[in-house]
Design a protein around this motif. Sequence first.
Motif, PDB file in Angstrom:
ATOM      1  N   PRO A 120       2.286 -31.665 -11.391  1.00 29.45           N
ATOM      2  CA  PRO A 120       2.423 -30.448 -12.199  1.00 29.45           C
ATOM      3  C   PRO A 120       1.193 -29.557 -12.080  1.00 29.45           C
ATOM      4  N   TRP A 162      -1.123 -27.365 -13.600  1.00 28.07           N
ATOM      5  CA  TRP A 162      -1.632 -26.986 -14.913  1.00 28.07           C
ATOM      6  C   TRP A 162      -3.145 -26.793 -14.837  1.00 28.07           C
ATOM      7  N   ASP A 166       9.318 -26.267  -6.808  1.00 32.69           N
ATOM      8  CA  ASP A 166       9.284 -26.720  -8.199  1.00 32.69           C
ATOM      9  C   ASP A 166       8.016 -26.284  -8.921  1.00 32.69           C
ATOM     10  N   GLU A 167       6.884 -26.312  -8.245  1.00 31.00           N
ATOM     11  CA  GLU A 167       5.612 -25.960  -8.889  1.00 31.00           C
ATOM     12  C   GLU A 167       4.986 -24.699  -8.283  1.00 31.00           C
ATOM     13  N   GLY A 186       2.282 -24.731 -15.446  1.00 39.52           N
ATOM     14  CA  GLY A 186       3.362 -25.499 -14.843  1.00 39.52           C
ATOM     15  C   GLY A 186       4.423 -24.607 -14.242  1.00 39.52           C
ATOM     16  N   THR A 246       8.105 -23.122 -16.263  1.00 36.21           N
ATOM     17  CA  THR A 246       8.223 -23.601 -17.639  1.00 36.21           C
ATOM     18  C   THR A 246       8.793 -22.542 -18.583  1.00 36.21           C
ATOM     19  N   SER A 281      12.786 -24.675 -17.916  1.00 36.51           N
ATOM     20  CA  SER A 281      13.207 -24.240 -16.583  1.00 36.51           C
ATOM     21  C   SER A 281      14.710 -24.343 -16.390  1.00 36.51           C
ATOM     22  N   LYS A 341      13.287 -31.235 -11.220  1.00 39.21           N
ATOM     23  CA  LYS A 341      13.015 -31.941 -12.484  1.00 39.21           C
ATOM     24  C   LYS A 341      12.625 -30.877 -13.492  1.00 39.21           C
ATOM     25  N   SER A 351      11.234 -28.607 -16.502  1.00 36.21           N
ATOM     26  CA  SER A 351       9.900 -28.477 -17.076  1.00 36.21           C
ATOM     27  C   SER A 351       9.967 -27.589 -18.299  1.00 36.21           C
TER      28      SER A 351
END
Length: 433
Positions: free
Chosen positions: A31, A33, A283-284, A332, A335, A362, A367, A369
């Motif tokens: 993630p 962050w 995703d990130e 993240g 999010t 999300s 996955k 978030s």
Amino acid sequence: MSVMSMFARVVALVGAGAVAWRRAQSETPTPAWGNAPVVPEAKPQGAIPTLKMPTARGWDAGQLPTVADGLKVNAFATGLEHPRWINVLPNGDVLVAESSQVASRIGSLFSYAMQATMRRAKALGESANRITLLRDRDGDGVAEVQQPFMQNLNQPFGMALVGDTFYVGNVDGVVAFPYTQGADSITAAGKKLTTFGTGGHWTRSILPSPDGTKLYIGVGSLSNIAESGMEVEKGRAAVYELDIATGEYRIFGAGLRNPVGLAWEPSTQALWTVVNERDGIGDETPPDYLTSVKDGGFYGWPYCYWGQTVDDRVPQDPALVATAIKPDYALGGHTASLGLCWMPAGTLPGFGDGMVIGQHGSWNRSKLSGYAVVFIPFENGRPSGPPRDILTGFLAPDEKVSYGRPVGVTIGPDNSLLVADDVGDVIWRVTGA
């Protein structure tokens, strides 16, 4: 079952297939962050983007979000209609903007798929176009009074009271209304002060300056990466400054794809915002973020992200990219960080000075978030450590349904933390245990 509901289920199956395929192609990234996140290399998803959105279920009787140790949570108000934003008046009345994204013209099979999916997730529908007044007469932490304060608005979101004028951020502009202290409602006609484009990112948050002379307004982009060109994006993806005395307004900070929550950091008097970044490259990648907003600053959209990382999908402007400011703190990937407020030390036991963020959650990563209310500690006017959860449990463990989705956050009249939940149709109240 309607045709659109059936189609939403088909889209969910296709999306699940895309998610499984992408998970098989790469490891789940760490993630992104903090002040110095590792942002993975972009992997454009092409014509079939990752699409994974839980079905909106709502809360069962007696079910509550999960609260951090040392805290407790209760429902301050229930039975609302998609509550998004909260404003507390000087007399302790709590105002809640009830509004929704509304359907736009369907121009492709993908847009039809998106609308079907968003309806299933309760992220699209009929807008109540209302601000509701909540009043806790006996001080027990539950609002006994729940009544319309303003009606027939146009997707209202941000609210601010300055002197005897109440400001509302409708989707198409800020409107000023005369206000009488302690009034149960406003029915007088308003005066429109600004004009903003509609469609796309529709929320219009408002924050007065500490001295009450100016308003700051968040206006998001029409699209993901200006795929319809920059002309239709003119005046968007920005934070505006409105001079209350003259009525003049200008772009204060630009290149902010969707700046929603706004807050002042009190020791430096700096303006901060949370921004929803672009979709379709991982995703990130890139992370949503919390950042201070500098007067005249440019933050990258649509040309680049997280500083000067170029988005190759976008026709470039190298001179502008060279000026792009790297955000302060990553939140993240995807999010959907929307709510923002400053929380002074001592508001909640065990929490110092910092920013509280409502993460709506999300819909476009393998996955999920977000789906949480988080706290970012501050020292000397800057983020100073890892995030801490305040409220979680809005999402089922299997990620198939959401019980709620947090949006606006603010400090209540009794020094509690209030949280708007637009899937649960609740205002949550968090205090010490």
